[in-house]
Design an enzyme around this catalytic site. Sequence first.
Site, PDB file in Angstrom:
ATOM      1  N   ARG A 131     171.566  14.886  65.847  1.00  0.00           N
ATOM      2  CA  ARG A 131     170.184  15.362  65.656  1.00  0.00           C
ATOM      3  C   ARG A 131     169.207  14.613  66.568  1.00  0.00           C
ATOM      4  NH1 ARG A 131     166.240  14.826  60.814  1.00  0.00           N
ATOM      5  NH2 ARG A 131     164.988  16.722  60.969  1.00  0.00           N
ATOM      6  N   HIS A 142     166.356  16.393  68.882  1.00  0.00           N
ATOM      7  CA  HIS A 142     164.925  16.085  68.754  1.00  0.00           C
ATOM      8  C   HIS A 142     164.363  15.409  70.001  1.00  0.00           C
ATOM      9  CE1 HIS A 142     164.195  16.666  64.187  1.00  0.00           C
ATOM     10  NE2 HIS A 142     165.053  17.545  64.653  1.00  0.00           N
ATOM     11  N   ASN A 172     160.252  14.234  61.874  1.00  0.00           N
ATOM     12  CA  ASN A 172     161.027  12.997  62.052  1.00  0.00           C
ATOM     13  C   ASN A 172     160.761  11.908  61.012  1.00  0.00           C
ATOM     14  OD1 ASN A 172     162.139  14.156  64.317  1.00  0.00           O
ATOM     15  ND2 ASN A 172     160.832  13.073  65.774  1.00  0.00           N
ATOM     16  N   HIS A 213     174.222  22.412  61.482  1.00  0.00           N
ATOM     17  CA  HIS A 213     174.038  22.153  60.051  1.00  0.00           C
ATOM     18  C   HIS A 213     175.352  22.317  59.284  1.00  0.00           C
ATOM     19  CE1 HIS A 213     169.369  22.884  60.295  1.00  0.00           C
ATOM     20  NE2 HIS A 213     169.774  21.823  60.960  1.00  0.00           N
ATOM     21  N   ASP A 271     176.247  21.353  54.328  1.00  0.00           N
ATOM     22  CA  ASP A 271     177.426  22.203  54.152  1.00  0.00           C
ATOM     23  C   ASP A 271     178.186  21.682  52.943  1.00  0.00           C
ATOM     24  OD1 ASP A 271     179.969  23.311  54.168  1.00  0.00           O
ATOM     25  OD2 ASP A 271     180.384  22.875  56.277  1.00  0.00           O
TER      26      ASP A 271
HETATM   27  C1  HEM Z   1     167.103  26.083  64.115  1.00  0.00           C
HETATM   28  C2  HEM Z   1     166.125  25.290  63.791  1.00  0.00           C
HETATM   29  C3  HEM Z   1     166.337  24.015  63.032  1.00  0.00           C
HETATM   30  C4  HEM Z   1     165.635  23.603  61.962  1.00  0.00           C
HETATM   31  C5  HEM Z   1     164.473  24.337  61.299  1.00  0.00           C
HETATM   32  C6  HEM Z   1     166.203  22.348  61.532  1.00  0.00           C
HETATM   33  C7  HEM Z   1     165.736  21.598  60.478  1.00  0.00           C
HETATM   34  C8  HEM Z   1     166.402  20.507  59.946  1.00  0.00           C
HETATM   35  C9  HEM Z   1     165.959  19.774  58.793  1.00  0.00           C
HETATM   36  C10 HEM Z   1     164.674  20.057  58.031  1.00  0.00           C
HETATM   37  C11 HEM Z   1     166.894  18.818  58.531  1.00  0.00           C
HETATM   38  C12 HEM Z   1     166.897  17.808  57.377  1.00  0.00           C
HETATM   39  C13 HEM Z   1     165.840  16.762  57.575  1.00  0.00           C
HETATM   40  C14 HEM Z   1     165.586  15.947  56.333  1.00  0.00           C
HETATM   41  O1  HEM Z   1     165.835  16.404  55.229  1.00  0.00           O
HETATM   42  O2  HEM Z   1     165.124  14.804  56.467  1.00  0.00           O
HETATM   43  C15 HEM Z   1     167.916  18.930  59.525  1.00  0.00           C
HETATM   44  C16 HEM Z   1     169.041  18.155  59.593  1.00  0.00           C
HETATM   45  C17 HEM Z   1     169.943  18.198  60.627  1.00  0.00           C
HETATM   46  N1  HEM Z   1     169.815  18.974  61.761  1.00  0.00           N
HETATM   47 FE1  HEM Z   1     168.568  20.527  62.037  1.00  0.00          FE
HETATM   48  N2  HEM Z   1     167.229  22.021  62.355  1.00  0.00           N
HETATM   49  C18 HEM Z   1     167.346  23.001  63.297  1.00  0.00           C
HETATM   50  C19 HEM Z   1     168.228  23.010  64.357  1.00  0.00           C
HETATM   51  C20 HEM Z   1     169.116  21.992  64.620  1.00  0.00           C
HETATM   52  C21 HEM Z   1     169.839  21.837  65.863  1.00  0.00           C
HETATM   53  C22 HEM Z   1     169.657  22.724  67.086  1.00  0.00           C
HETATM   54  C23 HEM Z   1     170.632  20.734  65.722  1.00  0.00           C
HETATM   55  C24 HEM Z   1     171.585  20.100  66.705  1.00  0.00           C
HETATM   56  C25 HEM Z   1     172.098  20.738  67.706  1.00  0.00           C
HETATM   57  C26 HEM Z   1     170.419  20.230  64.387  1.00  0.00           C
HETATM   58  C27 HEM Z   1     171.088  19.175  63.838  1.00  0.00           C
HETATM   59  C28 HEM Z   1     170.867  18.688  62.578  1.00  0.00           C
HETATM   60  C29 HEM Z   1     171.735  17.720  61.927  1.00  0.00           C
HETATM   61  C30 HEM Z   1     173.040  17.199  62.491  1.00  0.00           C
HETATM   62  C31 HEM Z   1     171.137  17.401  60.709  1.00  0.00           C
HETATM   63  C32 HEM Z   1     171.631  16.373  59.677  1.00  0.00           C
HETATM   64  C33 HEM Z   1     171.129  15.015  60.114  1.00  0.00           C
HETATM   65  C34 HEM Z   1     171.498  13.845  59.210  1.00  0.00           C
HETATM   66  O3  HEM Z   1     172.232  13.996  58.242  1.00  0.00           O
HETATM   67  O4  HEM Z   1     170.991  12.746  59.487  1.00  0.00           O
HETATM   68  N3  HEM Z   1     169.476  20.992  63.761  1.00  0.00           N
HETATM   69  N4  HEM Z   1     167.576  19.964  60.390  1.00  0.00           N
END
Ligand code: HEM
Length: 346
Positions: A63, A67, A95, A213, A259
Amino acid sequence: MDQRTTNLVLVMILSVIVLSGTGQAELSSTFYDSSCPNLSTIVSSQVASSVAAEARMGASLMRLHFHDCWVNGCDGSVLLDDTATFTGEKASISNNNSLRGFDVIDVIKADLEAQCPDTVSCADILALVHLKEIHNLVVLLAVSSTKSWILKKDLGGPTWEVLFGRRDSLTASRDAANTFLPAPSSNVSTLRANFAAVGMGTDEDLVALSGAHTFGKGRCGLVSARIGGNPPDATIDPDYNATLNSICSAGAATLVDLDQDTPTDFDNAYYSNLLILRGYFTSDQVLQSTGGSTADLVSSYASDQLTFFTAFANSMIKMGNLSPLEGTDGEIRVNCRVVNSNVATM
Ligand code: HEM
Ligand SMILES: *[C@@H]1O[C@H](CO)[C@@H](O)[C@H](O)[C@H]1NC(C)=O
Ligand SMILES: *[C@@H]1O[C@H](CO)[C@@H](O)[C@H](O)[C@H]1NC(C)=O
Ligand SMILES: *[C@@H]1O[C@H](CO)[C@@H](O)[C@H](O)[C@H]1NC(C)=O
Ligand SMILES: *[C@@H]1O[C@H](CO)[C@@H](O)[C@H](O)[C@H]1NC(C)=O
């Protein structure tokens, strides 16, 4: 229009101008071959030990790269702490209290400075940690899967070459992070606009990258509208809704696996979950429930993991090419949190 939407419209106009003025990035897989031959070993051993200590860390590291690249290109800006002259990205809407893995990057950077000082950029570290992680997971999958030879053949190939040569930014911008990073409440048209604004405008990019995700965690507070029942969300499975309501009764900061099936594996379970209305965020479920091209891609990735992996690799490489600083632009930071001109004054 809220602040994000207003900014996004402005940015889309600007980015058409900016993107049309820049050529294809010329990053190279051999960039550090002579200047830091052990790069890959150093990074993969630190990634391996951080993931062994905490399974979630692979997702968190991936992530970081997303970002970083989404906000003025892959330039390490996401890693900068605030200074007197700029407000950085760490406390932006998406963030703050959310992005993590900074300590792992610090350890890797310190190792690299010891072995090849002033050589490897922080932006390139972000590009490598995620690919190493994916690659490690893919190797694990390959070992356990009956289709191991297919996975190895296709994923060990040239599409997984990591490209290097990015340099680090001298500044960062919380406003830009607030403008560019997508919100989990987004519908498909907002997501398309968000991806297009950074130059990732195909539905393959949107649907394949959302597949990240398939691992990691998200906070309950971000799904309160989806599970709150006011108005009821017609696109959530009732049992999943009940499970989430039960877990989330512990509070908005509670973390939930994105997941449910295979929370730490990089696989295509994300898409099969969408088919049964078990996507975590609204921005996940809409890819399936809105129908049309995004739903077709969801079905295709759900039915064939290799199709997903190939699309994911392509879009990750495309993302890694977003507006890198090259040549003599920017710098190679010695500490990923601070620009070099400020290191001496610390
Ligand atoms: C399509 C639009 C996307 C939205 C709206 C989105 C939004 C989010 C949000 C809100 C979270 C959780 C944050 C939290 O609860 O603190 C998250 C987690 C995550 N996102 Fe996305 N995301 C998007 C696309 C992506 C993309 C493109 C990637 C990587 C290529 C990605 C990788 C991840 C990963 C790996 C997590 C888990 C991180 C962790 O456990 O520390 N996301 N995302
Ligand atoms: C690379 O790592 C190996 C083993 O970890 C070490 O023996 C070797 O000296 C390192 N090479 C350089 C150039 O640092
Ligand atoms: C970030 O989170 C901290 C801790 O919850 C909070 O004190 C701070 O105000 C937040 N920053 C911004 C810019 O929202
Ligand atoms: C998507 O969300 C945006 C912003 O909230 C809204 O303006 C737009 O009407 C929505 N589009 C659809 C098709 O629901
Ligand atoms: C989800 O749970 C909430 C709270 O119990 C409820 O109000 C809502 O109707 C449920 N929605 C569905 C689709 O089951």
